[in-house]
Each structure stands twice: as structure tokens, then as C-alpha cells.
Design a protein around this motif. Sequence first.
Motif, PDB file in Angstrom:
ATOM      1  N   VAL A  89       0.835  -1.203   0.000  1.00 27.51           N
ATOM      2  CA  VAL A  89       0.000   0.000   0.000  1.00 27.51           C
ATOM      3  C   VAL A  89       0.869   1.252   0.000  1.00 27.51           C
ATOM      4  O   VAL A  89       0.601   2.210  -0.742  1.00 27.51           O
ATOM      5  N   ALA A 138       0.766   3.850   6.372  1.00 25.60           N
ATOM      6  CA  ALA A 138       0.171   2.788   5.558  1.00 25.60           C
ATOM      7  C   ALA A 138      -0.163   1.573   6.409  1.00 25.60           C
ATOM      8  O   ALA A 138      -1.214   0.937   6.233  1.00 25.60           O
ATOM      9  N   THR A 197      -3.876   0.135   7.010  1.00 26.15           N
ATOM     10  CA  THR A 197      -4.164  -1.228   6.557  1.00 26.15           C
ATOM     11  C   THR A 197      -4.679  -2.104   7.682  1.00 26.15           C
ATOM     12  O   THR A 197      -5.681  -2.825   7.529  1.00 26.15           O
ATOM     13  N   LYS A 220       3.918   1.545  -1.098  1.00 28.11           N
ATOM     14  CA  LYS A 220       4.584   1.647  -2.393  1.00 28.11           C
ATOM     15  C   LYS A 220       3.635   2.174  -3.455  1.00 28.11           C
ATOM     16  O   LYS A 220       4.003   3.019  -4.277  1.00 28.11           O
ATOM     17  N   ALA A 221       2.386   1.701  -3.422  1.00 30.40           N
ATOM     18  CA  ALA A 221       1.414   2.082  -4.455  1.00 30.40           C
ATOM     19  C   ALA A 221       0.913   3.509  -4.288  1.00 30.40           C
ATOM     20  O   ALA A 221       0.631   4.202  -5.270  1.00 30.40           O
ATOM     21  N   THR A 222       0.805   3.962  -3.040  1.00 30.82           N
ATOM     22  CA  THR A 222       0.226   5.282  -2.782  1.00 30.82           C
ATOM     23  C   THR A 222       1.254   6.366  -2.501  1.00 30.82           C
ATOM     24  O   THR A 222       0.949   7.555  -2.593  1.00 30.82           O
ATOM     25  N   GLY A 223       2.457   5.939  -2.110  1.00 30.27           N
ATOM     26  CA  GLY A 223       3.500   6.909  -1.800  1.00 30.27           C
ATOM     27  C   GLY A 223       3.414   7.469  -0.389  1.00 30.27           C
ATOM     28  O   GLY A 223       4.181   8.367  -0.033  1.00 30.27           O
ATOM     29  N   ILE A 224       2.503   6.932   0.440  1.00 28.02           N
ATOM     30  CA  ILE A 224       2.399   7.437   1.801  1.00 28.02           C
ATOM     31  C   ILE A 224       3.463   6.793   2.687  1.00 28.02           C
ATOM     32  O   ILE A 224       4.064   5.777   2.339  1.00 28.02           O
TER      33      ILE A 224
END
Length: 375
Positions: free
Chosen positions: A171, A182, A186, A173-177
Motif C-alpha cells: 500500500v 500505511a 491497513t 509503495k502504491a500510494t506513496g504514503i
Amino acid sequence: MSTEAAADPSSLVVWGGFGLAFVFGAIANRSNFCTMGAVSDVVNMGHWGRMRMWLLAIAVAIVGTNLLFLAGLIDVPKTIYQRPTLSWLSLLVGGVLFGVGMSLAGGCANKNLIRAGGGSVRSLVVLTFLAISAYMTLKGLFGQWRASFLDPVSLDLGKMGLSDQSLASLVAKATGIEAKTALMATLWVVGLALAAFAFADKRFRANTTQWSAGLVIGAVVVAGWYLTGHLGFGENPETLENVYFATNTRTLESMSFVAPTAYTLELLMLWTDKSLRVTFGIATALGVIAGSLAWALASKTFRWEGFASFDDLRNQLIGAVLMGFGGVTAMGCTVGQGLTGVSTLAIGSFIALAGIVAGSAATLKYITWRAERDA
């Protein structure tokens, strides 16, 4: 336990693991906690009571485990579930075969430990064959097949910029948060969603036995991580290195019952081998039997049980062998992956769990179809 034994991290981990598993076994026996039974209830009757109990236990395990990690009390990325190499084929095939096996055997490794404590000689036979199959998959012929054909089919998550298998890392990695944000997002989304689904049913909310069992079993998984990952982590007086004491994987562990049955059999067969010791896994396997026995005696439900027929014997033994191979190949069973592995939010654990449920559901449907055809 003596003061000296209590001060020894290995003794603390072993006896603590036995105590936690004792509670697990007693509660699981009392509440009829069984993953195969939960899947069977849904597939054959559309009843979700035991499934909701299992999902609630998962929710508690996920939230509790990751809060321990965020508090700096355990190092979740060091678990075997979080390794950056995702052996997806082993996890999927192992999970499916375990699911098939537990449906043929009428219960998973944990359920057979519980039944053994309740007087089932049949389950003792199943556990023996499961242990042999698991040992062969760890160090024998089956292990060669696993290592040659299944394990090499994998994904190197490091090349994708991921340091571990955590769903939260994906998550982030995909969102940059930020990674911590994250993880918080999650664990609460997944944990609360599972808990909300469990308690959405009025009958489940009214069934104190089921929802309290879900809470306790999930908490036992969390306590196992704390025991091996915090209380059992320290300096080895011989090497002066920080180690995890009394675990077979040499890192932190929690509840899992396939490989530990193999290690238990190994210890019994090679008792005079001074290099072998009682570990957390062995202690938990014995603890579940003891806890189940205690409840069976207290509730006067203990009774001797054997095989119903030759067909029953055949199915149970085939199921045991499949569970031994599948459980080791998938790195865990319905508890080892379905509760403990999933509590780390490992992507591989969700793959293994999906395989277990799919294999079990398909086998149960097939068994029902054959019974209706032959009727």
C-alpha cells in the motif's frame, strides 16, 4: 516452575508456549473452533457462525500483532512470513492440498490435536501420519520435490522496491504514503472490516461462547508473538549474540501446528540426541492436547473414538499425508497461516489461506456430490 527456570529465556518460551496453547486447546474444544467445520457450515448449510468466530480471531490477531510492532515490542519483518521472496506457487499449491487433506481427514492439524485430547485414537493416527509427511517435506523425499519444482517459482519483491511481504508495504509503495501510516491504515481497515462482518449477525452477537472464543484465540496468537519475539529475545550467553530462544525457525513465532508435529515426532524418535530440545512449537502442540483434555474431563465429554470403517481409515490417512505435505509447503496450516501468518499482513499468507479455503470448499462439494449420487 523454579525461579531459575523462569529466568531462563528458553524455559520461559517453552512453558509460556505450553500455557498459551493449553488455553487455546481448552477454548477451541469448548467452542468447537474448527476452520474446516466453518467452511463446511458455509458450503453445506449456509451457516456462518463458526466462520464469523474464525474471522473475529483473525481481526484480533491482525490488530494486536501490528500494534506490538508499532510499539517496538516485536520485529514482525523478521518472521518467516515476511521474507521478500514470495514463493507464490508453493503457497498456493500447498494451501490447496492442505485444504483437500483437512476435508478428507475431517479436520485440520489443530482440530486433530483437540480431538486427540478428547480421546480420539483416530486423531492420534492422523497426527502420526501427518507428522511423518511433514517431516518428509521438511527434510526428506517430499522436501526434494518441493525444493525442485515449487519453491523456485517465486517473485523477488526486492526488485519491486519492497523490503518485505507486508500488505501495508505494498500500500505504501502504491500510494506513496509513509510506511507507518500505511500500516496503521491497513491494519485498521482490514481488522475492523473483519470484526464488523463478524458482529453484523444478531445470532453471533448473542452467542457469547463463539465471540468470546474468537477474542481469546486471536489474543493467544498475539501473546505468542510477544512471548517469542520480546520475552524470548535476548543475548545468548555462549555467543553473546542476540537470538530468539527455543524456536525452530530461529526467529519469532506464534501458533502453528504442522511442522511442530514433525519436530515432536523427531524428538520422540531421537530422544537421546542431546542436540534436540523441546521448542516453542513442540510445547504448543502438546499444550493444545493438554488443554483439550482438561476441558473434555471437566465437561465430561471425554470418550474414546476409533475409525468408523476401512473407507474412513483410508480417507483419514490420505488426508493426513496431504496435510503434512501441504502444511509445510504452504508454510502453515489454518492456524499457522490462517491466523498467525495473516496477522503479519503477509501477502503470501493471504495466498496460502485462499488456497486452503478453496481446496477445502471444492473437496466438501465433491464429497457431498458423491454422497448424493450414491444414495
